[in-house]
Design an enzyme around this catalytic site. Structure first.
Site, PDB file in Angstrom:
ATOM      1  N   GLU A 470       0.853  -1.292   0.062  1.00  0.00           N
ATOM      2  CA  GLU A 470       0.220  -0.066  -0.034  1.00  0.00           C
ATOM      3  C   GLU A 470       0.947   1.277  -0.026  1.00  0.00           C
ATOM      4  OE1 GLU A 470      -4.144   1.188   2.083  1.00  0.00           O
ATOM      5  OE2 GLU A 470      -3.075  -0.552   2.784  1.00  0.00           O
ATOM      6  N   GLU A 741      -2.226  -0.044  13.604  1.00  0.00           N
ATOM      7  CA  GLU A 741      -3.317   0.595  12.649  1.00  0.00           C
ATOM      8  C   GLU A 741      -4.698   0.001  13.723  1.00  0.00           C
ATOM      9  OE1 GLU A 741      -4.973  -0.302   8.175  1.00  0.00           O
ATOM     10  OE2 GLU A 741      -3.538  -1.613   9.133  1.00  0.00           O
TER      11      GLU A 741
END
Length: 889
Positions: A470, A741
């Site tokens: 990502e 996260e």
């Protein structure tokens, strides 16, 4: 007493920048004085072509200007010329009548100010390739001769792809991942390198290595390639000026040669493969035989999009030694770096020719203690080195980076020794400006984790994560964290570059992509709280650095975003249509959903109001009174509609979630009795959850601010000091060294939340950092006198802390705010205010009659303008200097 001094001169935020293309650069400086209450009354700036010309040949002399401005003073002299160094010096006068000597001389150097000055050709390697596959990097070279005494030589270079430059066998500069990642279709940076000392009499040679990088390499989780083009290319000009004034230009063209080399594959996500047996020693030197090399092709590509380097470059900023060699239960050989970091490994090895060493990177070990790569998804994060068999060899990659704490070795000969390995920490090299510390060791580790999350994810763009497939510039993550980022580091150049890319990638209708630079499908864009980065980020740079020019530059982008929202849906005062990420990863989400329970239209309408209010304030700052009135009126109507739609007359919100209540309060959408009830309900929701949060990306950054600002600071403290899941400190208790996260990225039993989306270096929840600075330590700027020209100091004492202190190297100088409680029940607050600023200080629960400053009555203290008693404490306005206040609690 030390005289008044002018120190730390900067041009466009940088000390002595080389290679800028700003036509009217801005100059800033700091005043230093041991006296209290020092303000600048006037300044004088002189600019010349050389230090010995100040007395008789000035390019610009302001004369004595009556002004207290010492930040962002715009150069207004003669038009600047390309490739020219300008030296400047500054002196000031204080309000006390004191004047400084001239400062030490500083300089800036211009680059190529017009596209027409680029006479070099874009060239590509004439080597057959498969554009759909990762491939060996290209190596370019050109030999040239020098005949005469060189006075100055400067290279201007860029590429389609990532490049590394060398001259006569020496690496040029220390910047990594050049030319950086911008919106390549409309903005491409080039770099400027003074190279006079690297040139030799007679024969010389230039070399460039070029890899796919962001330009044509693998990007995103859908295995996209060639997002900007399918062919790598380079562009370079070397300007050599001789002592006699003549000039020679060496530039890329079809006379250059190209070859493949030892780097057989290089991908940002997947790593590099390096075959040392294929090294071409001396390939970038004069006498190298390149007869076997291929030719090059000239290709057409725009030079109109070229811009000088805007951001600080990425560099190796720290080197870490592994702390342990681990043999895992699965029999793996693993190095523990002791810190989740971003960069690469430097290794030393001695092996026979052809020996293959595999270096794989991961963030965590699994519950059994084995090497774990599940959360990397398709990213391989693997570097491969093939030995040439010539004694001790060293290797580190060039065009890839990894996010890791653990390193698995395969094929390494013999027993690895820790001293044979070094972790090279790579980030955009931003000046460290902030420091926070307190009496609670877990909070200090949290601050450490926040800082390392920023270091790891601020690699040219503000990425969401640095390890998996990502690593994109998600707008939502950036906007929630930018204020914390601006405390920890000087991020003004970093975000200046990034918001310009946002403006470049913004759609014609005002919509904003989810990631900047934009590489996602064109039908995915414009989520609330994500697209709002268009407004929030420029405003925050203005708030933190007083940068009105950037605010003006981005104004049309900000306005377009708000107008885009205004045009959505069936109610122009609510946002009830389109796709939204919602309260991403909120813990009150439904099963198998990433979205929290707070309704998307409530979140979208709240951010609609917030961005509109910031746009109205921006219009006022920029003197756009008609726009200001228009958007102030729009904001009022949005607030009214928000209350009609989502709040009952008695003050009950339609959504019983922490995030819904936080947004209504944070964005000032409710008032009076409604507001009081929403505060009470928020506290009840927290208490019902045993003082745990349930918020996601949208609600978490504001949660503690809302509580502290509404008389519930004790509840905010309980949340921040909570150690059990879910909380900020739960990951800390699990050994985290960066932000996670997910609140439960690693569960208490050692299992993982998910393989699919579980980064252990993801800075969004680190947004609590600005609450630590602003509320616990009490260091903030006045929103009407931004950039810390007028400082707000309001430390909050509370249970769980015996002391807290923060410092910030602002545009004006060092600010400090710290407090401690003594065993005698006293409260000592230590403050430093830089020259040419003022501050408002609020001391909670203090009484004027007993308040001391440096051991004297507050009424006798020097440098204090006003003293005011209120029910909750004492408020003081004061000038620059260092102060120590003592109050009884």
């Amino acid at each position: 007493m030390q005289p008044l001094q002018v120190m730390q001169l900067t041009c466009e935020y940088r000390s002595n920048p080389v290679g800028i293309d700003v036509i009217q650069p801005r100059l800033s400086w700091k005043l230093v004085s041991e006296r209290r209450n020092v303000k600048q009354n006037a300044y004088q700036i002189q600019v010349a072509a050389a230090p010995d010309l100040f007395d008789n040949q000035l390019i610009w002399d302001t004369g004595k200007v009556i002004s207290d401005q010492s930040v962002h003073v715009v150069y207004e002299g003669a038009a600047l010329e390309s490739r020219t160094r300008y030296v400047y010096r500054i002196r000031v006068w204080s309000e006390h009548g004191q004047h400084s000597d001239w400062s030490e001389t500083a300089y800036w150097e211009t680059s190529l100010l017009t596209p027409s000055e680029w006479t070099a050709d874009w060239i590509t390697a004439n080597i057959p390739r498969d554009p759909e596959q990762a491939e060996p990097i290209d190596m370019f070279r050109a030999a040239f001769q020098i005949d005469g005494q060189v006075s100055r030589a400067v290279i201007y270079a860029t590429s389609l792809g990532l490049y590394e430059l060398s001259l006569n066998g020496n690496r040029v500069g220390d910047a990594l991942f050049t030319p950086g990642w911008t919106s390549y279709t409309s903005r491409l940076q080039y770099q400027t390198y003074p190279v006079t000392e690297l040139l030799k009499d007679g024969g010389n040679a230039l070399g460039m290595m070029v890899a796919d990088g962001w330009y044509k390499g693998n990007l995103g989780w859908q295995k996209q390639r060639n997002c900007y083009g399918s062919e790598r290319a380079v562009l370079l000009q070397l300007h050599i000026t001789y002592e006699d004034g003549s000039e020679q230009i060496i530039k890329t063209g079809d006379n250059w040669k190209a070859s493949e080399g030892p780097i057989r594959m290089s991908e940002l996500y997947h790593g590099e493969t390096y075959d040392a047996r294929l090294e071409q020693n001396g390939w970038d030197t004069w006498d190298y035989d390149d007869s076997g090399w291929s030719g090059t092709n000239v290709r057409e590509h725009s030079k109109e999009i070229l811009i000088a380097q805007e951001n600080n470059p990425a560099r190796i900023v720290e080197r870490l030694q592994p702390i342990e060699l681990i043999r895992t239960p699965a029999g793996e050989t693993v190095l523990d770096m002791g810190q989740n970091m971003v960069g690469w490994m430097h290794i030393s090895v001695e092996g026979e020719a052809g020996r293959t060493i595999t270096i794989q990177h991961a963030e965590v070990l699994d519950k059994e203690g084995n090497f774990y790569t599940g959360n990397l998804r398709s990213a391989k994060q693997t570097n491969v080195y093939i030995c040439k068999g010539e004694g001790v060899e060293t290797y580190e990659p060039r065009f890839t980076f990894q996010g890791f704490r653990y390193v698995k070795l395969e094929g390494y000969p013999g027993e690895p020794k820790l001293e044979q390995f070094t972790g090279c920490v790579i980030t955009t090299d931003l000046e460290t400006t902030g420091h926070f510390e307190c009496s609670h060791p877990l909070i200090n580790q949290l601050q450490h984790n926040i800082e390392w999350g920023q270091i790891g994810n601020f690699l040219d763009v503000p990425t969401d994560c640095p390890q998996r497939d990502e690593r994109l510039g998600w707008t939502g993550d950036a906007q929630v964290f930018i204020r914390t980022a601006a405390f920890n580091r000087n991020v003004a150049p970093f975000f200046t570059k990034w918001v310009r890319d946002l403006k470049a990638d913004q759609f014609r209708d005002g919509g904003v992509p989810h990631v900047i630079p934009d590489v996602l499908p064109q039908d995915t864009h414009s989520s609330s709280a994500w697209g709002d980065a268009a407004v929030i980020c420029p405003w925050t740079v203005y708030l933190s650095y007083g940068d009105k020019r950037l605010l003006a530059e981005q104004y049309d982008s900000m306005k377009s975003w708000v107008d885009y929202i205004h045009s959505q849906g069936d109610n122009t005062y609510l946002w009830n249509s389109g796709f939204h990420f919602g309260d991403w990863l909120g813990l009150d989400a439904k099963e198998n959903s990433y979205k929290g329970a707070t309704p998307s239209d409530l979140i979208a309408s709240a951010f609609y109001a917030y961005s509109t209010s910031l746009l109205a304030q921006t219009a006022r700052v920029l003197g756009k009174s008609s726009d200001a009135a228009t958007y102030e009126s729009l904001y009022s109507k949005i607030k009214e509609q928000f209350r009609n739609e989502f709040v009952s007359p008695a003050g009950r919100l339609c959504a019983a979630t922490q995030t819904a209540h936080v947004l209504a309060l944070m964005f000032d959408l409710v008032e009076g009795e409604q507001k009081k009830r929403i505060v009470r309900t928020l506290v009840e929701l927290i208490e019902e959850n045993s003082f745990h949060l349930t918020t996601g990306f949208v609600g978490t950054p504001y949660l503690c601010h809302v509580l502290s600002d509404n008389g519930q600071h004790d509840i905010a403290l309980k949340l921040v000091l909570q150690e059990s899941y879910p909380s900020w400190l739960y990951p800390v208790t699990q050994g985290a060294t960066t932000m996670w996260e997910h609140w439960d990225g690693v569960k208490a039993d050692g299992s993982f939340w998910s393989d699919n989306m579980n980064s252990f270096n993801h800075y969004a929840y680190g947004a609590i950092g600005d609450w630590l600075y602003q509320v616990v330590a009490g260091l903030d700027t006045d929103h009407q006198s931004t950039g810390y020209k007028h400082i707000k100091i309001r430390p909050r004492v509370g249970q769980g802390f015996e002391y807290a202190k923060a410092s910030l190297e602002s545009m004006y100088g060092m600010i400090r705010s710290g407090w401690e409680r003594t065993e005698h029940g006293e409260w000592i607050v230590s403050i430093t205010i830089p020259a040419n600023t003022t501050a408002e200080v609020h001391l909670q629960d203090a009484r004027l009659e007993t308040l001391l400053e440096s051991g004297r009555s507050i009424f006798e203290a020097e440098g204090i303008y006003t003293r005011q008693q209120s029910a909750d404490g004492v408020t003081i306005t004061l000038g620059s200097g260092s102060y120590q206040f003592t109050a009884n609690q």
